[in-house]
Scaffold this motif. Structure first.
Motif, PDB file in Angstrom:
ATOM      1  N   ALA A  87       0.835  -1.213   0.000  1.00  0.00           N
ATOM      2  CA  ALA A  87       0.000   0.000   0.000  1.00  0.00           C
ATOM      3  C   ALA A  87       0.863   1.254   0.000  1.00  0.00           C
ATOM      4  O   ALA A  87       0.567   2.231  -0.704  1.00  0.00           O
ATOM      5  CB  ALA A  87      -0.924  -0.006   1.214  1.00  0.00           C
ATOM      6  N   LEU A  88       1.952   1.232   0.777  1.00  0.00           N
ATOM      7  CA  LEU A  88       2.843   2.402   0.829  1.00  0.00           C
ATOM      8  C   LEU A  88       3.576   2.599  -0.495  1.00  0.00           C
ATOM      9  O   LEU A  88       3.748   3.739  -0.955  1.00  0.00           O
ATOM     10  CB  LEU A  88       3.850   2.236   1.971  1.00  0.00           C
ATOM     11  CG  LEU A  88       3.291   2.391   3.390  1.00  0.00           C
ATOM     12  CD1 LEU A  88       4.366   2.091   4.428  1.00  0.00           C
ATOM     13  CD2 LEU A  88       2.739   3.792   3.600  1.00  0.00           C
ATOM     14  N   VAL A  89       4.002   1.508  -1.116  1.00  0.00           N
ATOM     15  CA  VAL A  89       4.677   1.605  -2.417  1.00  0.00           C
ATOM     16  C   VAL A  89       3.720   2.162  -3.470  1.00  0.00           C
ATOM     17  O   VAL A  89       4.093   3.024  -4.288  1.00  0.00           O
ATOM     18  CB  VAL A  89       5.223   0.226  -2.852  1.00  0.00           C
ATOM     19  CG1 VAL A  89       5.695   0.274  -4.305  1.00  0.00           C
ATOM     20  CG2 VAL A  89       6.367  -0.202  -1.946  1.00  0.00           C
ATOM     21  N   ALA A  90       2.463   1.703  -3.431  1.00  0.00           N
ATOM     22  CA  ALA A  90       1.460   2.202  -4.381  1.00  0.00           C
ATOM     23  C   ALA A  90       1.211   3.690  -4.163  1.00  0.00           C
ATOM     24  O   ALA A  90       1.109   4.463  -5.123  1.00  0.00           O
ATOM     25  CB  ALA A  90       0.162   1.419  -4.235  1.00  0.00           C
ATOM     26  N   ARG A  91       1.112   4.095  -2.895  1.00  0.00           N
ATOM     27  CA  ARG A  91       0.886   5.505  -2.598  1.00  0.00           C
ATOM     28  C   ARG A  91       2.087   6.345  -3.016  1.00  0.00           C
ATOM     29  O   ARG A  91       1.925   7.470  -3.506  1.00  0.00           O
ATOM     30  CB  ARG A  91       0.618   5.690  -1.097  1.00  0.00           C
ATOM     31  CG  ARG A  91       0.328   7.135  -0.700  1.00  0.00           C
ATOM     32  CD  ARG A  91      -0.797   7.729  -1.514  1.00  0.00           C
ATOM     33  NE  ARG A  91      -1.011   9.139  -1.229  1.00  0.00           N
ATOM     34  CZ  ARG A  91      -1.642   9.959  -2.041  1.00  0.00           C
ATOM     35  NH1 ARG A  91      -2.125   9.524  -3.195  1.00  0.00           N
ATOM     36  NH2 ARG A  91      -1.808  11.228  -1.713  1.00  0.00           N
ATOM     37  N   THR A 142       4.046   5.811  -5.540  1.00  0.00           N
ATOM     38  CA  THR A 142       3.939   5.969  -6.992  1.00  0.00           C
ATOM     39  C   THR A 142       2.931   7.058  -7.346  1.00  0.00           C
ATOM     40  O   THR A 142       3.166   7.886  -8.235  1.00  0.00           O
ATOM     41  CB  THR A 142       3.520   4.639  -7.643  1.00  0.00           C
ATOM     42  OG1 THR A 142       4.487   3.637  -7.328  1.00  0.00           O
ATOM     43  CG2 THR A 142       3.414   4.770  -9.156  1.00  0.00           C
ATOM     44  N   GLN A 143       1.802   7.070  -6.620  1.00  0.00           N
ATOM     45  CA  GLN A 143       0.777   8.092  -6.867  1.00  0.00           C
ATOM     46  C   GLN A 143       1.314   9.492  -6.579  1.00  0.00           C
ATOM     47  O   GLN A 143       1.066  10.437  -7.333  1.00  0.00           O
ATOM     48  CB  GLN A 143      -0.444   7.808  -5.999  1.00  0.00           C
ATOM     49  CG  GLN A 143      -1.191   6.537  -6.370  1.00  0.00           C
ATOM     50  CD  GLN A 143      -2.210   6.140  -5.325  1.00  0.00           C
ATOM     51  OE1 GLN A 143      -2.318   6.774  -4.263  1.00  0.00           O
ATOM     52  NE2 GLN A 143      -2.953   5.077  -5.589  1.00  0.00           N
ATOM     53  N   LEU A 173       4.435  10.505  -6.653  1.00  0.00           N
ATOM     54  CA  LEU A 173       5.394  10.886  -7.687  1.00  0.00           C
ATOM     55  C   LEU A 173       4.680  11.378  -8.944  1.00  0.00           C
ATOM     56  O   LEU A 173       5.109  12.359  -9.579  1.00  0.00           O
ATOM     57  CB  LEU A 173       6.304   9.697  -8.032  1.00  0.00           C
ATOM     58  CG  LEU A 173       7.350   9.334  -6.975  1.00  0.00           C
ATOM     59  CD1 LEU A 173       8.037   8.022  -7.333  1.00  0.00           C
ATOM     60  CD2 LEU A 173       8.385  10.448  -6.834  1.00  0.00           C
ATOM     61  N   GLU A 174       3.574  10.731  -9.289  1.00  0.00           N
ATOM     62  CA  GLU A 174       2.795  11.159 -10.453  1.00  0.00           C
ATOM     63  C   GLU A 174       2.190  12.544 -10.228  1.00  0.00           C
ATOM     64  O   GLU A 174       2.199  13.393 -11.118  1.00  0.00           O
ATOM     65  CB  GLU A 174       1.689  10.143 -10.746  1.00  0.00           C
ATOM     66  CG  GLU A 174       2.206   8.809 -11.278  1.00  0.00           C
ATOM     67  CD  GLU A 174       1.109   7.785 -11.450  1.00  0.00           C
ATOM     68  OE1 GLU A 174      -0.052   8.083 -11.055  1.00  0.00           O
ATOM     69  OE2 GLU A 174       1.389   6.680 -11.958  1.00  0.00           O
ATOM     70  N   LEU A 175       1.673  12.767  -9.006  1.00  0.00           N
ATOM     71  CA  LEU A 175       1.082  14.062  -8.674  1.00  0.00           C
ATOM     72  C   LEU A 175       2.136  15.170  -8.694  1.00  0.00           C
ATOM     73  O   LEU A 175       1.882  16.282  -9.178  1.00  0.00           O
ATOM     74  CB  LEU A 175       0.406  13.994  -7.297  1.00  0.00           C
ATOM     75  CG  LEU A 175      -0.870  13.148  -7.212  1.00  0.00           C
ATOM     76  CD1 LEU A 175      -1.297  12.967  -5.763  1.00  0.00           C
ATOM     77  CD2 LEU A 175      -1.995  13.791  -8.025  1.00  0.00           C
ATOM     78  N   ILE A 176       3.313  14.874  -8.163  1.00  0.00           N
ATOM     79  CA  ILE A 176       4.402  15.863  -8.161  1.00  0.00           C
ATOM     80  C   ILE A 176       4.803  16.207  -9.586  1.00  0.00           C
ATOM     81  O   ILE A 176       5.026  17.384  -9.926  1.00  0.00           O
ATOM     82  CB  ILE A 176       5.607  15.319  -7.363  1.00  0.00           C
ATOM     83  CG1 ILE A 176       5.274  15.303  -5.865  1.00  0.00           C
ATOM     84  CG2 ILE A 176       6.861  16.157  -7.617  1.00  0.00           C
ATOM     85  CD1 ILE A 176       6.298  14.601  -5.007  1.00  0.00           C
ATOM     86  N   ASN A 177       4.885  15.197 -10.434  1.00  0.00           N
ATOM     87  CA  ASN A 177       5.228  15.432 -11.835  1.00  0.00           C
ATOM     88  C   ASN A 177       4.175  16.301 -12.517  1.00  0.00           C
ATOM     89  O   ASN A 177       4.507  17.221 -13.286  1.00  0.00           O
ATOM     90  CB  ASN A 177       5.356  14.090 -12.561  1.00  0.00           C
ATOM     91  CG  ASN A 177       5.838  14.242 -13.988  1.00  0.00           C
ATOM     92  OD1 ASN A 177       6.855  14.891 -14.249  1.00  0.00           O
ATOM     93  ND2 ASN A 177       5.107  13.666 -14.933  1.00  0.00           N
TER      94      ASN A 177
END
Length: 220
Positions: A133-137, A139-140, A142-146
Motif C-alpha cells: 500500500a505504501l509503495v502504491a501511494r 507511486t501516486q 510521484l505522479e502528482l508531483i510530476n
C-alpha cells in the motif's frame, strides 16, 4: 460433523468495476451489487465468514480495481483467485455467450471458477500488505508531483504559481514521510533476517555437535 454439502468448495463470482462489485453466490443463487469501498467489502467478507463454508472468491484482473477486494479477503482469511480476463472471455464463448456484446457477469465468473478451478492466491501478511500500500501511494505521489511541476512550468500567473508551489511542498513532505516509513520497514526486515540467520547458524552448529556425538562409537 459437517455434511459433504458443507464441505463442498463454493466459487463465488465477482464482476469488478471501478465503483461497484456484482456478486453471485451459487450456494444460494443470490445476485447482489455492492460499492467497491472498504466498508461495503468488509461487510461482504464478514457475511462469507459467518456462513462457515469453504469459499473461493473468483474475479477478473481489472488493472487495479480488484486490489481492495483482494486485500480485504486476505485480512478476513477468505481465499481469492484472480483470473486472466481473456481466459474468462474464452470460457464465456464456450458457453455461448458473446463476450463482445454481452456484459461479463458474476454468474459466468462463478461458473468459470467451478469448472476451471483457478489457483487461489497466496495470502499476504499484514506487513506485506502495508508495504504494498505504501509503495502504491508513493507511486501516486510521484505522479502528482510530476503533474504539478508541469503545471508550474506552464503557468504564467504569480498567484497560481504560488498555489502550485504550496501543493508541491505538501506532496514532497508526504513523499518524504512514506520514504521514511518504507526505510524503517526495510530496516526491520533486515534485522529480522539477521536474527533468523543467526538462529539458523546456531541450530546448524548445534545439530553438527549432536550428530558428531551420536556418531562417536561407544567405548567399552
Amino acid at each position: 460433523m459437517m455434511s459433504s454439502a458443507q464441505n463442498a468448495l463454493i466459487f463465488v463470482g465477482v464482476d469488478v468495476s471501478k465503483d461497484s462489485l456484482d456478486i453471485f453466490r451459487p450456494d444460494s443463487n443470490e445476485v447482489s451489487k455492492i460499492e467497491n469501498s472498504e466498508t461495503a467489502i468488509q461487510e461482504f467478507c464478514l457475511k462469507l465468514q459467518k456462513k462457515k463454508r469453504n469459499v473461493i472468491v473468483v474475479m477478473e484482473a481489472t488493472g487495479g480495481y480488484e486490489t481492495l477486494l483482494v486485500n480485504q479477503l486476505a485480512k478476513h482469511d477468505v481465499q481469492a483467485a484472480v483470473a486472466n480476463p481473456r481466459q474468462v472471455r474464452d470460457f464465456a464463448r464456450g458457453l455461448g455467450i458473446d463476450a463482445k456484446t454481452d456484459a461479463m457477469d458474476a454468474r459466468v465468473i462463478a461458473r468459470f471458477g467451478e469448472v476451471v478451478k483457478p489457483q487461489p492466491m497466496a495470502m499476504k501478511s499484514g506487513h506485506e500488505q502495508k508495504h504494498g500500500a505504501l509503495v502504491a501511494r508513493r507511486t501516486q505521489l510521484l505522479e502528482l508531483i510530476n503533474q504539478e511541476n508541469n503545471r508550474l512550468k506552464q503557468s504564467w500567473d504569480d498567484d497560481a504559481k504560488q498555489s502550485i508551489r504550496e501543493v508541491l511542498e505538501v506532496l514532497k513532505k508526504q513523499l518524504a514521510n512514506i520514504d521514511s516509513r518504507l526505510a524503517k520497514m526495510l530496516q526491520a526486515d533486515t534485522q529480522n533476517k539477521r536474527k533468523l540467520i543467526t538462529l539458523l547458524n546456531f541450530l546448524v552448529k548445534t545439530d553438527a555437535v549432536w550428530i558428531n556425538k551420536e556418531s562417536v562409537p561407544a567405548q567399552h
